[in-house]
Motif scaffolding. Sequence first.
Motif, PDB file in Angstrom:
ATOM      1  N   ASN A  28     -41.921 -49.491 -12.136  1.00  0.00           N
ATOM      2  CA  ASN A  28     -41.826 -47.419 -12.217  1.00  0.00           C
ATOM      3  C   ASN A  28     -42.587 -46.994 -13.470  1.00  0.00           C
ATOM      4  OD1 ASN A  28     -39.338 -48.580 -10.831  1.00  0.00           O
ATOM      5  ND2 ASN A  28     -38.082 -48.826 -12.351  1.00  0.00           N
ATOM      6  N   ARG A  77     -39.233 -37.496 -16.124  1.00  0.00           N
ATOM      7  CA  ARG A  77     -38.572 -37.892 -14.833  1.00  0.00           C
ATOM      8  C   ARG A  77     -39.651 -39.266 -14.690  1.00  0.00           C
ATOM      9  NH1 ARG A  77     -39.482 -35.553  -8.760  1.00  0.00           N
ATOM     10  NH2 ARG A  77     -38.642 -37.233  -8.393  1.00  0.00           N
ATOM     11  N   TYR A  79     -40.769 -42.189 -11.482  1.00  0.00           N
ATOM     12  CA  TYR A  79     -41.404 -42.816 -10.477  1.00  0.00           C
ATOM     13  C   TYR A  79     -41.668 -44.451  -9.945  1.00  0.00           C
ATOM     14  CZ  TYR A  79     -43.395 -37.243 -10.080  1.00  0.00           C
ATOM     15  OH  TYR A  79     -43.377 -36.565 -10.284  1.00  0.00           O
ATOM     16  N   LYS A 140     -44.441 -42.723  -5.835  1.00  0.00           N
ATOM     17  CA  LYS A 140     -42.968 -41.548  -5.271  1.00  0.00           C
ATOM     18  C   LYS A 140     -41.873 -41.398  -6.072  1.00  0.00           C
ATOM     19  CE  LYS A 140     -41.204 -45.695  -2.735  1.00  0.00           C
ATOM     20  NZ  LYS A 140     -40.921 -46.097  -2.280  1.00  0.00           N
ATOM     21  N   PRO A 141     -41.403 -40.225  -5.889  1.00  0.00           N
ATOM     22  CA  PRO A 141     -40.589 -40.788  -6.998  1.00  0.00           C
ATOM     23  C   PRO A 141     -39.411 -41.939  -6.629  1.00  0.00           C
ATOM     24  CG  PRO A 141     -40.673 -38.527  -5.473  1.00  0.00           C
ATOM     25  CD  PRO A 141     -41.198 -39.520  -4.993  1.00  0.00           C
ATOM     26  N   HIS A 142     -39.123 -41.636  -8.027  1.00  0.00           N
ATOM     27  CA  HIS A 142     -38.085 -42.972  -8.299  1.00  0.00           C
ATOM     28  C   HIS A 142     -36.790 -42.964  -7.898  1.00  0.00           C
ATOM     29  CE1 HIS A 142     -36.534 -46.602 -10.150  1.00  0.00           C
ATOM     30  NE2 HIS A 142     -35.016 -46.180 -11.162  1.00  0.00           N
ATOM     31  N   ARG A 143     -35.870 -43.796  -6.984  1.00  0.00           N
ATOM     32  CA  ARG A 143     -35.107 -43.370  -5.948  1.00  0.00           C
ATOM     33  C   ARG A 143     -34.300 -44.899  -6.607  1.00  0.00           C
ATOM     34  NH1 ARG A 143     -35.525 -46.404  -0.981  1.00  0.00           N
ATOM     35  NH2 ARG A 143     -37.578 -47.376  -0.792  1.00  0.00           N
ATOM     36  N   SER A 144     -34.053 -46.286  -7.169  1.00  0.00           N
ATOM     37  CA  SER A 144     -32.997 -47.193  -7.123  1.00  0.00           C
ATOM     38  C   SER A 144     -32.437 -47.175  -8.108  1.00  0.00           C
ATOM     39  CB  SER A 144     -34.280 -48.142  -8.225  1.00  0.00           C
ATOM     40  OG  SER A 144     -34.162 -47.631  -9.569  1.00  0.00           O
ATOM     41  N   LYS A 145     -31.664 -45.984  -8.291  1.00  0.00           N
ATOM     42  CA  LYS A 145     -30.938 -45.287  -8.804  1.00  0.00           C
ATOM     43  C   LYS A 145     -29.528 -45.264  -7.548  1.00  0.00           C
ATOM     44  CE  LYS A 145     -29.291 -44.202 -13.131  1.00  0.00           C
ATOM     45  NZ  LYS A 145     -29.221 -43.624 -14.174  1.00  0.00           N
ATOM     46  N   ASN A 146     -30.278 -44.154  -6.753  1.00  0.00           N
ATOM     47  CA  ASN A 146     -29.507 -44.106  -5.862  1.00  0.00           C
ATOM     48  C   ASN A 146     -29.102 -45.079  -4.468  1.00  0.00           C
ATOM     49  OD1 ASN A 146     -29.367 -41.068  -6.411  1.00  0.00           O
ATOM     50  ND2 ASN A 146     -31.272 -41.156  -5.479  1.00  0.00           N
ATOM     51  N   LEU A 147     -30.068 -45.473  -5.030  1.00  0.00           N
ATOM     52  CA  LEU A 147     -30.041 -47.357  -3.975  1.00  0.00           C
ATOM     53  C   LEU A 147     -28.837 -48.035  -4.605  1.00  0.00           C
ATOM     54  CD1 LEU A 147     -33.364 -48.081  -2.886  1.00  0.00           C
ATOM     55  CD2 LEU A 147     -31.863 -47.075  -1.803  1.00  0.00           C
ATOM     56  N   SER A 154     -32.253 -52.794  -6.484  1.00  0.00           N
ATOM     57  CA  SER A 154     -33.225 -51.817  -7.525  1.00  0.00           C
ATOM     58  C   SER A 154     -34.271 -52.448  -7.669  1.00  0.00           C
ATOM     59  CB  SER A 154     -32.161 -51.661  -8.364  1.00  0.00           C
ATOM     60  OG  SER A 154     -32.228 -52.624  -9.066  1.00  0.00           O
TER      61      SER A 154
END
Length: 202
Positions: A28, A77, A79, A140-147, A154
């Motif tokens: 990250n 933010r 990434y 790319k934008p970080h998305r692990s929290k949503n996953l 994550s």
Amino acid sequence: MLAEYSAKIAAHEADPTRIPHPGGAPFNYNFFLPTDEASATNLRKKLDVDDHDRDNPDLYTAKNRDGKEVFRLERQRTYETGRATAQDPDHAYKEIALALHDPDLDVTTQDAIFDPDDPSQQRLKKGAYYYPIMQKIQLKPHRSKNLAQLGGASRFNDEDDDKRVDAWDVIVDDLDDNEKAKRSSNRAALLGEEEDAPDDDS
């Protein structure tokens, strides 16, 4: 994510001619920016070794908890690694970055005065300089929290909220003798040069 990356490494090592190296491990990347436009402008001046105003202490725009003058950078933010590719060391110059340099056309150094005995102030000669591109990373934008909220996995190096850094306090200073020696050694190694042997009295 670590297991997936390890599997790609194992596949490459089993058949390196057919399966390319996956590149570096996925990480990250936190993106920080100065708090305002004035801070950004002053930070650029402070980092410019050819700016005659770079030693002005009034360039700093904030103070830390100890009362020291600093630049405050706030986290915007996060990434993550989208795709990473590594170059085969045997074909290091398959992709290169090319820079054309003419010191006579460099407006930032035309009025500067350099110390010829200071290696850190040596300037590149006129020429075309090329560097091998050994690795490319697409973010790319970080998305692990949503996953994670959806029950997905994550990334293996996610930071807990209580460990996340929300701001940096930056102080710009000149290199000390130890750091100068390290950089000189690294530069000599990259250029294939031999460093001067230290004097017996030193």
